[in-house]
Design an enzyme around this catalytic site. Sequence first.
Site, PDB file in Angstrom:
ATOM      1  N   GLY A 145       0.898  -1.041  -0.172  1.00 36.82           N
ATOM      2  CA  GLY A 145      -0.186  -0.030   0.030  1.00 36.82           C
ATOM      3  C   GLY A 145       0.894   1.264   0.093  1.00 36.82           C
ATOM      4  N   MET A 150       0.776   3.966   2.116  1.00 36.94           N
ATOM      5  CA  MET A 150       1.050   4.572   3.434  1.00 36.94           C
ATOM      6  C   MET A 150       2.580   3.932   3.800  1.00 36.94           C
ATOM      7  SD  MET A 150      -2.167   5.408   5.604  1.00 36.94           S
ATOM      8  CE  MET A 150      -3.002   6.819   5.016  1.00 36.94           C
ATOM      9  N   GLU A 205       7.527  -9.478   4.761  1.00 36.90           N
ATOM     10  CA  GLU A 205       6.736 -10.473   3.831  1.00 36.90           C
ATOM     11  C   GLU A 205       6.951 -10.094   2.326  1.00 36.90           C
ATOM     12  OE1 GLU A 205       2.674 -11.356   4.819  1.00 36.90           O
ATOM     13  OE2 GLU A 205       2.306 -10.208   3.082  1.00 36.90           O
ATOM     14  N   VAL A 242      -8.758  -1.100   6.330  1.00 36.83           N
ATOM     15  CA  VAL A 242      -9.748  -0.535   5.618  1.00 36.83           C
ATOM     16  C   VAL A 242     -10.633   0.437   6.493  1.00 36.83           C
ATOM     17  CG1 VAL A 242     -11.838  -0.851   4.304  1.00 36.83           C
ATOM     18  CG2 VAL A 242      -9.575  -2.305   3.656  1.00 36.83           C
ATOM     19  N   GLY A 276      -0.207 -11.303   6.136  1.00 38.96           N
ATOM     20  CA  GLY A 276       0.907 -11.559   7.468  1.00 38.96           C
ATOM     21  C   GLY A 276       0.615 -10.308   8.559  1.00 38.96           C
TER      22      GLY A 276
END
Length: 443
Positions: free
Chosen positions: A219, A221, A242, A317, A340
């Site tokens: 993502g 961020m 991961e 989310v 993870g």
Amino acid sequence: MSLQQYREKQVSAEEAVKIVKSGDWVDYGICLGQPIAADQALAARAGELSGVQVRGMVSMRLPAICAIPEPEKHFTWNTWHCTGVDREILRKGCGYFSPMRYSELPRFYRENITKIDAAIFQVAPMDDQGYFNFGPQGSHMKAVCDRAENIIVEVNENMPRCVGDEHAIHVSRVKYVVQGENPVLPEVKGAEPSPVDRRVAELIIDDIPNGACLQLGIGDMPAAVGALIAETDLRDLGVHTELYTDVFAELSLQGKVTGSKKSIDRFRQVYTFALGTQKLYDFMHDNPELLCRPADYTNDVQKVAQLDNFISINNAVEIDLFGQVSSESSGVRHISGTGGQLDFVTGAYLSRGGKSFICLSSTYGKNGSAKSRIVPTLPVGSIVTAPRSCTHWVVTEFGKVNLKGLSTWERAEALISIAHPDFQEELIQQAEQMNIWRNSNRI
């Protein structure tokens, strides 16, 4: 001897997939390793097949078996983790999500999955010892091969050869070798951080010490945090993650990542799969500093706990006022997967000096129809990715709060304090209705 076996087993994609029968279970592997030529050949056989179950995850291309007319009559896609491609397959009605905690996936294959009729996936060219390297997706591939009745490898000369353990399959275990067309690997280029991304990253940077060991999730961020680290004086960082991305490669090239402070796998960057640009894949090829390990190692809570100052950064989310984190669905609409996140949230807190950060923008939606990501309770059908008992730090562009040790009213107060101001009064009223708000909070 290895070269002779290679030649004896080399066939066309069309010939290789003839071993697949109606009702079979087929495994396509993960991410960059999913097959292309063999997938197209299997799709061409759709008219003579029914009830074929296919497993995969983190898909970067729409599999040909899911692009045919009425694919659900012939194939069912079962995914362990969703990208936009996987979500499209689910929306088409020919696929389903398979819940799992990523650290358990190799064990699933070795103990719980009873049938793999064929495993079909891309590999790097065979080496002098007769091994096909899985590329940057050790993940669970050796476990898949351990249980597969038949293994078909599709050779791609563009696949980087990655150093690791449980990272390759010998030609003697392979049923067929398919020489693919050497397609260029899919690339994912990070977006320019938004002002919200950058503000969240700024709030987290203050808590990252020199010598910290980093895990960054998927993502914008987490990527923004990495980009901001590049602008700081932080040094001697370690990597145990991961997903390995361009951010880590860039920090390495800048000399900020040395791994010298790691208590295990010292001087090595440990990961289980990678996704990024060609620059990243070139950086990873035969790079002895990187160590591709299976998910039951990288995501193992006990391994993470051994790494001091472990910093875990992941997206969400929504989060409710009790501290329950949903990172994989919005109601019944599936988005991602547990992956993870729970492993690293738990492991980071057990690490000496470790912290996990759940990051989210305070709102989503366009101006005029914005909605709060901090909600009274998760919508009906939303999946709890990290339970309230595990949540550590939560960060929005309006601040960061540590939920450890807080009662229900203290959690509500803390989370409302970092919600968008436009929604705070409404959240207070809803918290009062749920009896998790004290009037004295207003004073």
